[in-house]
Design an enzyme around this catalytic site. Structure first.
Site, PDB file in Angstrom:
ATOM      1  N   ASN A   1       0.820  -1.215   0.000  1.00  0.00           N
ATOM      2  CA  ASN A   1       0.000   0.000   0.000  1.00  0.00           C
ATOM      3  C   ASN A   1       0.854   1.265   0.000  1.00  0.00           C
ATOM      4  O   ASN A   1       0.599   2.203  -0.748  1.00  0.00           O
ATOM      5  CB  ASN A   1      -0.936   0.015   1.210  1.00  0.00           C
ATOM      6  CG  ASN A   1      -1.895  -1.161   1.190  1.00  0.00           C
ATOM      7  OD1 ASN A   1      -1.936  -1.898   0.215  1.00  0.00           O
ATOM      8  ND2 ASN A   1      -2.667  -1.330   2.250  1.00  0.00           N
TER       9      ASN A   1
ATOM     10  N   HIS B   1     -18.237  35.195 -31.352  1.00  0.00           N
ATOM     11  CA  HIS B   1     -19.388  34.446 -31.888  1.00  0.00           C
ATOM     12  C   HIS B   1     -19.066  33.844 -33.256  1.00  0.00           C
ATOM     13  O   HIS B   1     -19.969  33.613 -34.062  1.00  0.00           O
ATOM     14  CB  HIS B   1     -20.631  35.326 -32.007  1.00  0.00           C
ATOM     15  CG  HIS B   1     -20.964  36.094 -30.757  1.00  0.00           C
ATOM     16  ND1 HIS B   1     -21.815  35.623 -29.794  1.00  0.00           N
ATOM     17  CD2 HIS B   1     -20.515  37.292 -30.314  1.00  0.00           C
ATOM     18  CE1 HIS B   1     -21.903  36.512 -28.811  1.00  0.00           C
ATOM     19  NE2 HIS B   1     -21.105  37.535 -29.106  1.00  0.00           N
TER      20      HIS B   1
ATOM     21  N   SER C   1      -7.204  11.395 -48.114  1.00  0.00           N
ATOM     22  CA  SER C   1      -8.402  10.562 -48.081  1.00  0.00           C
ATOM     23  C   SER C   1      -8.180   9.355 -48.981  1.00  0.00           C
ATOM     24  O   SER C   1      -7.520   9.459 -50.016  1.00  0.00           O
ATOM     25  CB  SER C   1      -9.596  11.380 -48.574  1.00  0.00           C
ATOM     26  OG  SER C   1     -10.582  10.526 -49.111  1.00  0.00           O
TER      27      SER C   1
ATOM     28  N   LYS D   1      -8.140  15.673 -51.095  1.00  0.00           N
ATOM     29  CA  LYS D   1      -8.223  16.016 -49.679  1.00  0.00           C
ATOM     30  C   LYS D   1      -6.871  16.155 -48.977  1.00  0.00           C
ATOM     31  O   LYS D   1      -5.940  15.417 -49.243  1.00  0.00           O
ATOM     32  CB  LYS D   1      -9.039  14.948 -48.921  1.00  0.00           C
ATOM     33  CG  LYS D   1     -10.515  14.940 -49.227  1.00  0.00           C
ATOM     34  CD  LYS D   1     -11.233  16.236 -48.870  1.00  0.00           C
ATOM     35  CE  LYS D   1     -11.445  16.385 -47.382  1.00  0.00           C
ATOM     36  NZ  LYS D   1     -12.434  15.451 -46.848  1.00  0.00           N
TER      37      LYS D   1
ATOM     38  N   GLU E   1      -7.821  17.171 -35.304  1.00  0.00           N
ATOM     39  CA  GLU E   1      -9.089  16.495 -34.977  1.00  0.00           C
ATOM     40  C   GLU E   1      -8.879  15.468 -33.867  1.00  0.00           C
ATOM     41  O   GLU E   1      -9.695  15.330 -32.952  1.00  0.00           O
ATOM     42  CB  GLU E   1      -9.652  15.812 -36.222  1.00  0.00           C
ATOM     43  CG  GLU E   1     -10.097  16.815 -37.281  1.00  0.00           C
ATOM     44  CD  GLU E   1     -10.352  16.140 -38.627  1.00  0.00           C
ATOM     45  OE1 GLU E   1     -11.203  15.247 -38.689  1.00  0.00           O
ATOM     46  OE2 GLU E   1      -9.676  16.508 -39.599  1.00  0.00           O
TER      47      GLU E   1
ATOM     48  N   GLN F   1      -6.289   0.651  -7.301  1.00  0.00           N
ATOM     49  CA  GLN F   1      -5.446   0.149  -8.396  1.00  0.00           C
ATOM     50  C   GLN F   1      -5.923   0.752  -9.733  1.00  0.00           C
ATOM     51  O   GLN F   1      -5.163   0.784 -10.708  1.00  0.00           O
ATOM     52  CB  GLN F   1      -5.507  -1.380  -8.433  1.00  0.00           C
ATOM     53  CG  GLN F   1      -4.710  -2.018  -9.537  1.00  0.00           C
ATOM     54  CD  GLN F   1      -4.550  -3.512  -9.328  1.00  0.00           C
ATOM     55  OE1 GLN F   1      -3.804  -3.959  -8.464  1.00  0.00           O
ATOM     56  NE2 GLN F   1      -5.268  -4.307 -10.114  1.00  0.00           N
TER      57      GLN F   1
HETATM   58  N1  ARG Z   1      -1.289  -3.415  -7.444  1.00  0.00           N
HETATM   59  C1  ARG Z   1      -1.757  -2.705  -6.326  1.00  0.00           C
HETATM   60  C2  ARG Z   1      -2.198  -1.290  -6.727  1.00  0.00           C
HETATM   61  O1  ARG Z   1      -1.787  -0.877  -7.738  1.00  0.00           O
HETATM   62  C3  ARG Z   1      -0.682  -2.591  -5.288  1.00  0.00           C
HETATM   63  C4  ARG Z   1      -1.173  -2.425  -3.894  1.00  0.00           C
HETATM   64  C5  ARG Z   1      -1.882  -3.662  -3.485  1.00  0.00           C
HETATM   65  N2  ARG Z   1      -2.176  -3.708  -2.106  1.00  0.00           N
HETATM   66  C6  ARG Z   1      -2.939  -4.656  -1.586  1.00  0.00           C
HETATM   67  N3  ARG Z   1      -3.125  -4.614  -0.320  1.00  0.00           N
HETATM   68  N4  ARG Z   1      -3.531  -5.547  -2.313  1.00  0.00           N
HETATM   69  O2  ARG Z   1      -2.946  -0.645  -6.040  1.00  0.00           O
END
Ligand code: ARG
Length: 470
Positions: A110, A156, A277, A283, A290, A322
């Site tokens: 995390n 405009h 084109s 063209k 675009e 994620q």
């Molecule tokens: N692949 C996960 C993400 O991108 C990494 C973190 C995952 N953490 C967990 N507790 N599953 O968020």
């Protein structure tokens, strides 16, 4: 494939779950940051006596071989190992054994993924800043080249008042300066170090988060472990910057589409920047403009997607997060491509100076100048506007432009009108007379060119600072 978290499980993961859960196909982009972050983490663990010093060295050497393998295209990414973090860690332990298995002490994916994303964003911000400056320079260069190129200005989408192509380009130059400022704001959000937050609540070991921050050139450290792993504001800030920049790019795109049409004929794209084109041999299409206009919608979508992903999400990490990556990566690619291709496209585009001058010689965009002329002769503006309106109606009825009406004819509408009007109606003089600050007068824009060069020099200095801190 054995999972790094397999201990409490007695069954293999269902194949569909493996495929659905995995992020390796897209998060492998983070490999450099993941490895660099892990090296800093290992060094800190060793410095704090949390792992043996030799293990810190072995981990570093092992990670370096993995980095070399990935760069040489010799690394097999595994979907069963889910993401870049576990791919790298599993390979490391395979190579160096127990020290590798110590790397994840005091760390969770995390805070690891948050660290990788922050580092990756800082690098990308510096690269985008460089491309943005290069594009701004090109816009300023085109403006300088066309300091005397007259054209109609529109409101405009109707002819309004005479301006120069330089003035029009300088409007974009100013918009892009605001984009640069917003980009620096994105950097601020990314320049905060999350590692050490662990999964949610820090760690029981005596880690040194500030040492890691210093190693990785972060100027700040997250003050709250829960915020550190929950925060995706920096991604939202990037996507918001990208959306605004793309909105600007889509506006210039729309103008280039209009200007390169036969109806306008104001610019012609270089053959290298237009397409043909398959059916109509005549063209020459402005596909790039675009596409940029079209891709703007996609970038807005990524912003909305991220805001929605985070809406109502309980603290702290949830797998929903994620989903922060694909849109973010796609927005980065889109912005970088757009800036790079647009720079060369506008530098090679031909501006049809005569066509623009011709447009302005046969229209009523000098009508305000007739009104201003009357004001200078003492008539209140509202009355002058009325008189001028009548003159325009008369001219249209008689198939003439304002410069073609005789003084005798004009005098039916106002006795204040004399021979000196004709000079005031010439488009060149209309532009030159607009000397108010920020106006299109040649002398005013010359000042803006100087200011523009100064702005660019400051941006270059800022860029050097960013690059020294990625
Ligand atoms: N692949 C996960 C993400 O991108 C990494 C973190 C995952 N953490 C967990 N507790 N599953 O968020």
């Amino acid at each position: 494939m054995a999972k790094l978290w397999g201990g409490r499980f007695s069954k293999n993961t269902n194949e569909l779950v493996d495929a659905f859960n995995a992020s390796i196909d897209f998060d492998k982009r983070l490999y450099r940051e993941d490895i660099r972050g892990s090296i800093a983490h290992a060094k800190m663990l060793a410095k704090q006596g949390i792992i043996p010093a030799e293990d810190g060295e072995t981990i570093k050497a092992g990670l370096e071989t993995i980095l070399a393998d990935i760069e040489a295209g010799k690394f097999d990414f595994s979907v069963a190992l889910e993401d870049i973090h576990m791919n790298v860690e599993a390979r490391l332990t395979e190579r160096i054994g127990a020290p590798g298995a110590r790397l994840h002490t005091c760390r969770s994916r995390n805070d690891q993924v948050a660290l990788d994303m922050h580092m990756y964003m800082k690098r990308e911000v510096s690269e985008i800043a460089e491309l943005l400056i290069a594009f701004e320079k090109a816009v300023l260069e085109v403006a300088k080249k066309h300091s005397k190129t007259l054209m109609p200005g529109y409101t405009h989408l109707q002819r309004a008042q005479p301006i120069t192509f330089a003035h029009h380009m300088l409007a974009y130059f100013n918009m892009l300066q605001r984009d640069f400022r917003r980009l620096l704001g994105v950097w601020e959000g990314a320049d905060m170090m999350p590692l050490g937050a662990g999964a949610i609540a820090g760690t029981t070991f005596p880690i040194d988060r500030f040492f890691v921050a210093e190693q990785l050139n972060f100027s700040k450290v997250y003050n709250n472990s829960m915020d550190a792993v929950s925060d995706r504001d920096y991604v939202i800030e990037f996507l918001s910057f990208a959306s605004t920049l793309m909105m600007h790019m889509s506006r210039i795109s729309e103008e280039i589409c209009l200007w390169s049409s036969t109806e306008f004929g104001f610019v012609e794209l270089d053959d290298g920047f237009a397409t043909g084109s398959s059916m109509m041999p005549q063209k020459k299409n402005p596909d790039i403009s675009e596409l940029v206009r079209g891709k703007t919608g996609r970038v807005y979508g990524h912003l909305m997607a991220m805001l929605t992903t985070c809406k109502g999400l309980p603290l702290t990490y949830n797998k929903d997060l994620q989903e922060d990556k694909e849109g973010f990566f796609d927005a980065i690619d889109t912005v970088k491509f757009t800036l790079a291709v647009y720079r060369d496209m506008i530098l090679t585009m031909t501006v049809n100076v005569d066509k623009m001058a011709e447009a302005i010689s046969k229209d009523f965009s000098n009508a305000t100048d007739l009104a201003d002329y009357l004001v200078r002769k003492g008539l209140p503006f509202r009355n002058a506007h009325e008189v001028c309106g009548k003159c325009v109606a008369y001219a249209i009825l008689n198939n003439k432009f304002l410069g073609e009406i005789s003084v005798a004819e004009y005098q039916q509408f106002s006795e204040l009108i004399g021979e000196d009007l004709y000079e005031a109606l010439k488009p060149y003089n209309c532009v030159e007379a607009r000397k108010s600050y920020g106006g299109p007068a040649f002398s005013e824009n010359d000042k803006q060119f100087v200011i523009g060069d100064e702005v660019l020099a400051k941006q270059e200095a800022k860029l050097a600072e960013l690059k020294a801190n990625i």
